[in-house]
Design a protein around this motif. Sequence first.
Motif, PDB file in Angstrom:
ATOM      1  N   GLY A 423       0.807  -1.213   0.000  1.00  0.00           N
ATOM      2  CA  GLY A 423       0.000   0.000   0.000  1.00  0.00           C
ATOM      3  C   GLY A 423       0.838   1.260   0.000  1.00  0.00           C
ATOM      4  O   GLY A 423       0.496   2.252  -0.663  1.00  0.00           O
ATOM      5  N   THR A 424       1.958   1.227   0.726  1.00  0.00           N
ATOM      6  CA  THR A 424       2.821   2.411   0.774  1.00  0.00           C
ATOM      7  C   THR A 424       3.409   2.715  -0.592  1.00  0.00           C
ATOM      8  O   THR A 424       3.359   3.861  -1.070  1.00  0.00           O
ATOM      9  CB  THR A 424       3.946   2.201   1.800  1.00  0.00           C
ATOM     10  OG1 THR A 424       3.381   1.928   3.089  1.00  0.00           O
ATOM     11  CG2 THR A 424       4.823   3.438   1.893  1.00  0.00           C
ATOM     12  N   TYR A 425       3.971   1.709  -1.242  1.00  0.00           N
ATOM     13  CA  TYR A 425       4.554   1.941  -2.569  1.00  0.00           C
ATOM     14  C   TYR A 425       3.485   2.297  -3.598  1.00  0.00           C
ATOM     15  O   TYR A 425       3.738   3.094  -4.516  1.00  0.00           O
ATOM     16  CB  TYR A 425       5.322   0.692  -3.023  1.00  0.00           C
ATOM     17  CG  TYR A 425       6.669   0.521  -2.350  1.00  0.00           C
ATOM     18  CD1 TYR A 425       7.765   1.291  -2.735  1.00  0.00           C
ATOM     19  CD2 TYR A 425       6.850  -0.408  -1.333  1.00  0.00           C
ATOM     20  CE1 TYR A 425       9.006   1.133  -2.118  1.00  0.00           C
ATOM     21  CE2 TYR A 425       8.084  -0.574  -0.710  1.00  0.00           C
ATOM     22  CZ  TYR A 425       9.157   0.202  -1.110  1.00  0.00           C
ATOM     23  OH  TYR A 425      10.389   0.046  -0.499  1.00  0.00           O
ATOM     24  N   PHE A 426       2.291   1.696  -3.460  1.00  0.00           N
ATOM     25  CA  PHE A 426       1.230   1.926  -4.441  1.00  0.00           C
ATOM     26  C   PHE A 426       0.615   3.310  -4.295  1.00  0.00           C
ATOM     27  O   PHE A 426       0.363   4.009  -5.289  1.00  0.00           O
ATOM     28  CB  PHE A 426       0.161   0.844  -4.260  1.00  0.00           C
ATOM     29  CG  PHE A 426      -0.944   0.874  -5.278  1.00  0.00           C
ATOM     30  CD1 PHE A 426      -0.678   0.665  -6.625  1.00  0.00           C
ATOM     31  CD2 PHE A 426      -2.263   1.099  -4.889  1.00  0.00           C
ATOM     32  CE1 PHE A 426      -1.703   0.675  -7.573  1.00  0.00           C
ATOM     33  CE2 PHE A 426      -3.289   1.109  -5.822  1.00  0.00           C
ATOM     34  CZ  PHE A 426      -3.008   0.891  -7.166  1.00  0.00           C
ATOM     35  N   TRP A 427       0.364   3.723  -3.041  1.00  0.00           N
ATOM     36  CA  TRP A 427      -0.353   4.971  -2.806  1.00  0.00           C
ATOM     37  C   TRP A 427       0.555   6.156  -2.474  1.00  0.00           C
ATOM     38  O   TRP A 427       0.058   7.278  -2.311  1.00  0.00           O
ATOM     39  CB  TRP A 427      -1.362   4.784  -1.672  1.00  0.00           C
ATOM     40  CG  TRP A 427      -2.646   4.145  -2.115  1.00  0.00           C
ATOM     41  CD1 TRP A 427      -3.327   4.379  -3.280  1.00  0.00           C
ATOM     42  CD2 TRP A 427      -3.430   3.192  -1.383  1.00  0.00           C
ATOM     43  NE1 TRP A 427      -4.481   3.631  -3.321  1.00  0.00           N
ATOM     44  CE2 TRP A 427      -4.570   2.889  -2.173  1.00  0.00           C
ATOM     45  CE3 TRP A 427      -3.277   2.568  -0.152  1.00  0.00           C
ATOM     46  CZ2 TRP A 427      -5.548   1.990  -1.762  1.00  0.00           C
ATOM     47  CZ3 TRP A 427      -4.247   1.674   0.266  1.00  0.00           C
ATOM     48  CH2 TRP A 427      -5.376   1.384  -0.538  1.00  0.00           C
ATOM     49  N   PHE A 428       1.849   5.933  -2.372  1.00  0.00           N
ATOM     50  CA  PHE A 428       2.757   7.045  -2.065  1.00  0.00           C
ATOM     51  C   PHE A 428       2.596   8.201  -3.058  1.00  0.00           C
ATOM     52  O   PHE A 428       2.509   9.372  -2.643  1.00  0.00           O
ATOM     53  CB  PHE A 428       4.206   6.547  -2.048  1.00  0.00           C
ATOM     54  CG  PHE A 428       5.197   7.560  -1.554  1.00  0.00           C
ATOM     55  CD1 PHE A 428       5.563   7.611  -0.216  1.00  0.00           C
ATOM     56  CD2 PHE A 428       5.775   8.489  -2.429  1.00  0.00           C
ATOM     57  CE1 PHE A 428       6.477   8.548   0.246  1.00  0.00           C
ATOM     58  CE2 PHE A 428       6.685   9.426  -1.974  1.00  0.00           C
ATOM     59  CZ  PHE A 428       7.039   9.454  -0.633  1.00  0.00           C
ATOM     60  N   PRO A 429       2.544   7.942  -4.378  1.00  0.00           N
ATOM     61  CA  PRO A 429       2.360   9.068  -5.321  1.00  0.00           C
ATOM     62  C   PRO A 429       1.066   9.841  -5.066  1.00  0.00           C
ATOM     63  O   PRO A 429       1.032  11.063  -5.229  1.00  0.00           O
ATOM     64  CB  PRO A 429       2.341   8.381  -6.688  1.00  0.00           C
ATOM     65  CG  PRO A 429       3.024   7.078  -6.483  1.00  0.00           C
ATOM     66  CD  PRO A 429       2.678   6.661  -5.094  1.00  0.00           C
ATOM     67  N   LYS A 430       0.022   9.142  -4.673  1.00  0.00           N
ATOM     68  CA  LYS A 430      -1.257   9.825  -4.438  1.00  0.00           C
ATOM     69  C   LYS A 430      -1.213  10.632  -3.141  1.00  0.00           C
ATOM     70  O   LYS A 430      -1.755  11.746  -3.070  1.00  0.00           O
ATOM     71  CB  LYS A 430      -2.394   8.795  -4.387  1.00  0.00           C
ATOM     72  CG  LYS A 430      -3.771   9.356  -4.157  1.00  0.00           C
ATOM     73  CD  LYS A 430      -4.165  10.392  -5.222  1.00  0.00           C
ATOM     74  CE  LYS A 430      -4.125   9.833  -6.627  1.00  0.00           C
ATOM     75  NZ  LYS A 430      -4.544  10.856  -7.622  1.00  0.00           N
ATOM     76  N   MET A 431      -0.585  10.089  -2.096  1.00  0.00           N
ATOM     77  CA  MET A 431      -0.565  10.773  -0.807  1.00  0.00           C
ATOM     78  C   MET A 431       0.367  11.977  -0.794  1.00  0.00           C
ATOM     79  O   MET A 431       0.069  12.990  -0.156  1.00  0.00           O
ATOM     80  CB  MET A 431      -0.157   9.790   0.292  1.00  0.00           C
ATOM     81  CG  MET A 431      -1.174   8.702   0.569  1.00  0.00           C
ATOM     82  SD  MET A 431      -0.793   7.692   2.032  1.00  0.00           S
ATOM     83  CE  MET A 431       0.672   6.820   1.482  1.00  0.00           C
ATOM     84  N   PHE A 432       1.494  11.871  -1.503  1.00  0.00           N
ATOM     85  CA  PHE A 432       2.525  12.900  -1.371  1.00  0.00           C
ATOM     86  C   PHE A 432       2.880  13.591  -2.684  1.00  0.00           C
ATOM     87  O   PHE A 432       3.691  14.517  -2.686  1.00  0.00           O
ATOM     88  CB  PHE A 432       3.793  12.292  -0.763  1.00  0.00           C
ATOM     89  CG  PHE A 432       3.554  11.638   0.572  1.00  0.00           C
ATOM     90  CD1 PHE A 432       3.260  12.407   1.691  1.00  0.00           C
ATOM     91  CD2 PHE A 432       3.580  10.264   0.709  1.00  0.00           C
ATOM     92  CE1 PHE A 432       3.028  11.812   2.921  1.00  0.00           C
ATOM     93  CE2 PHE A 432       3.354   9.657   1.927  1.00  0.00           C
ATOM     94  CZ  PHE A 432       3.067  10.432   3.041  1.00  0.00           C
ATOM     95  N   GLY A 433       2.299  13.143  -3.794  1.00  0.00           N
ATOM     96  CA  GLY A 433       2.560  13.793  -5.072  1.00  0.00           C
ATOM     97  C   GLY A 433       3.925  13.513  -5.647  1.00  0.00           C
ATOM     98  O   GLY A 433       4.345  14.179  -6.598  1.00  0.00           O
ATOM     99  N   SER A 534      -2.931  14.620  -7.263  1.00  0.00           N
ATOM    100  CA  SER A 534      -1.998  14.005  -6.316  1.00  0.00           C
ATOM    101  C   SER A 534      -1.134  15.099  -5.678  1.00  0.00           C
ATOM    102  O   SER A 534      -0.342  15.724  -6.373  1.00  0.00           O
ATOM    103  CB  SER A 534      -1.089  13.004  -7.028  1.00  0.00           C
ATOM    104  OG  SER A 534      -1.831  11.956  -7.602  1.00  0.00           O
ATOM    105  N   PRO A 535      -1.257  15.316  -4.351  1.00  0.00           N
ATOM    106  CA  PRO A 535      -2.263  14.758  -3.437  1.00  0.00           C
ATOM    107  C   PRO A 535      -3.625  15.401  -3.661  1.00  0.00           C
ATOM    108  O   PRO A 535      -3.719  16.461  -4.282  1.00  0.00           O
ATOM    109  CB  PRO A 535      -1.694  15.092  -2.062  1.00  0.00           C
ATOM    110  CG  PRO A 535      -0.820  16.268  -2.276  1.00  0.00           C
ATOM    111  CD  PRO A 535      -0.276  16.177  -3.665  1.00  0.00           C
ATOM    112  N   PRO A 536      -4.699  14.768  -3.138  1.00  0.00           N
ATOM    113  CA  PRO A 536      -6.047  15.288  -3.377  1.00  0.00           C
ATOM    114  C   PRO A 536      -6.267  16.616  -2.667  1.00  0.00           C
ATOM    115  O   PRO A 536      -5.627  16.909  -1.657  1.00  0.00           O
ATOM    116  CB  PRO A 536      -6.950  14.193  -2.783  1.00  0.00           C
ATOM    117  CG  PRO A 536      -6.087  12.975  -2.684  1.00  0.00           C
ATOM    118  CD  PRO A 536      -4.701  13.482  -2.432  1.00  0.00           C
ATOM    119  N   PRO A 537      -7.200  17.440  -3.164  1.00  0.00           N
ATOM    120  CA  PRO A 537      -7.541  18.702  -2.480  1.00  0.00           C
ATOM    121  C   PRO A 537      -8.307  18.432  -1.185  1.00  0.00           C
ATOM    122  O   PRO A 537      -8.619  17.291  -0.859  1.00  0.00           O
ATOM    123  CB  PRO A 537      -8.416  19.428  -3.512  1.00  0.00           C
ATOM    124  CG  PRO A 537      -8.996  18.335  -4.351  1.00  0.00           C
ATOM    125  CD  PRO A 537      -7.953  17.256  -4.414  1.00  0.00           C
ATOM    126  N   ALA A 538      -8.626  19.495  -0.470  1.00  0.00           N
ATOM    127  CA  ALA A 538      -9.236  19.359   0.853  1.00  0.00           C
ATOM    128  C   ALA A 538     -10.540  18.580   0.809  1.00  0.00           C
ATOM    129  O   ALA A 538     -10.830  17.770   1.685  1.00  0.00           O
ATOM    130  CB  ALA A 538      -9.459  20.740   1.468  1.00  0.00           C
TER     131      ALA A 538
END
Length: 761
Positions: A423-433, A534-538
């Motif tokens: 999950g960390t490697y997969f979602w890192f781009p989405k969470m932190f851009g 990436s990352p998503p807005p508020a």
Amino acid sequence: MTRSAAISPGSIRSRVFSTDHKIVGLQYFFLALAAVTIGIILSLLMRFHLVWPAAHLPFITGGIMTPEQYLALVTMHGTIMIFFVLTTAPQSGFGNYFLPIQIGAPEMAFPRLNMLSFWFTLVAFLCVLAAFAVPGGAPISGWTAYPPLSGLGEITGPGEGLGQTLWIVGILIFSAASVLGSLNFISTTIDMRAPGMTLMRMPLTVWAWFVTAILSLLAFSVLLAGGILLLLDRSAGTSFFIPGNLVVNGEVQGHGGGSPLLWQHLFWFFGHPEVYIAILPGMGLVSSILANFSRKPVFGYRAMALAICAIGFLGFLVWGHHMFVSGMNPYSGLAFSLLTVSIGVPSAIKTFNWLGTLWGGRIELRTPMLFAIGFVSFFVTGGLSGIFLAQPAVDTMLHATYYVVAHIHLVMGVAAVFGIFAGTYFWFPKMFGRAMSEPLGKLHFWLTFAGVYCIFMPMHFLGVAGGIRRYADPSGAKYLLGLQPLHGFITVAAFITAAAQLIFFWNFFRSLKSGAPATANPWRATTLEWATSSPPPADNFGGKFPCVYRGPYEYSVPGESSDFLPQNFSGQQIPPSSPAGGGIPQRVYRTGVLMLLAGVAMFFMALVSAEIVRRGFSSDWQQLDLPWRIVALSTAILVASSVTLGWSRSRLRAGDEAGFRHGWLVTAILGLFFVAGVGLAWRQLLVHGIGIASNPSSSFFYVFTAAHAAHVLGGVVALAAVLIRPLRRLSRRTAADVVTLYWHGINALWVLLILFMLLER
């Protein structure tokens, strides 16, 4: 505009005391990251001591680690890893961040409750860690805290004084936080899905988080009840779990008739669902990752969703297989054995469907995919060893050995950790851009994958050869001397594997600062989190909330030019957005109260079950002559309060504000009279010399009435809040409806408790 979007980006609240589910999810994630670091250090100290038990360690009191200090490491390692890593990261971390986005919601159903859940968890973590710093040190009773060792205080050994008390308080706080978090997950999933997001269009990650939340709500309510009883045994002199005539260090303890097995039943009724609380989120995530990097739909999506539900249901029926060596009836052992084997059916369905997803796919061996495949490998390997432990005759021989250590680490520990890595490697781009390094990620995977098998496969051989777990110095037993070389190999492998995690930490923190910028959808994925920036807005979608037109895994659809179709793709060039998105529907509060009542009911069911078992095992039970007149009067007052509340609610619907306020106020006053009646009942008992520790019957009466009075006081506070101040998110009618629902539920629970106590007579 949602409330989270209105918060200043630079304010302390937005950074620390945030109600934004994404920030709360990251707080959970970094808490788990700190916890796993501590857990690894503790495990390395344990492994070092097993091989070199006489080594001088400058940071250990006395220089040489004592058996008690070793057991403290065992206890704290298990506690930190199970509660604050495996339970926290996949569910509270990733789930908080991504569940609302994956269902097209702007935020969690109860943002403030979400924030409060995290801070409770942090306080619980600090409370448990504080056990290291108090006189006597950390507890030595294991992460299961079996009494009487955990229930008598410091007379049973170092760490069993204040350290054990802090441990119990920390777990109680963690249980409360988990229950509150579960209310949020369940309510959000049921009531805040985007238009078109039917149950059978939800990603399997959402299914997993949803079922895990149900497990957490019910299981942690039981642990909360058991923990309170254990704390009372330690601090109030009760005898729920402490047997009579127990002699410790030559002293007869002042307890009588308690049952240590009662704690085991309560604990493992929580403990086995906890296995699936740790592993189910990984199952959902791995299903999504395998489909994404195979460029194929999930094989048998409906079967996979139903298998998650079946695993959750069966998880509550198999707790007894942890107690095969407790002397249980052989027929009970057979029943638990059959149920344990049966849970392998939905697990096998998931495994074969994962293989079916991979079969014939255009597999891309990126880092998230490698960790997902590693998850499947460890889950299958650990699950196969579990088949042997499901047989009572075999488990009796292996229960106290390293075979069990190997099994639980593979099927629950390492598999869940590989899910967290995936999950960390997969979602890192989405969470932190930003993107993490692929070469470093693959190096991390191969070193960790090989290292884990080098650690835990030999442990199976240790167990079969009779290697006893929890022994601080295996060389003290002559027949175990031949196993020391194997311990040495495992220890070297453990240090190398731990060192490999430095690669992950370097990759993670370096990528936070200077990783390559990530696009909105670098993996060409289909679920809704990849439809936003990436990352998503508020508010997650920048005011353009999606509609859902298709399932979550439409990869390589025949006749389509692209090999993936996002869930919000309708066939038009620009996906339409939903003008109805962006708010929290009023119905979510009713769902939240219903789930809260389910947790409260489970809590009281655990207490009632405890009384039934305690009475059945008891040789010291004395039927309590209750102050029935006071109890009857208090019951009548509480029933009357439900009548006045119903009348008050009808006045609100009729537009009679004055009638509503008068009825509402009378209800609150009647609630306070009920609590006062409980106090009078206690006073009458105390006048006759009957305290909480006088006999088991009085102990349960005090616990029942105190717990229920606390819930009534909570209802009075809610009544006052509706009466005194307008609520920001709730209409007056909705607030009246949900408070009424809670009040009626708590009152009905009291009536059932009174009927139970009358039947006991």
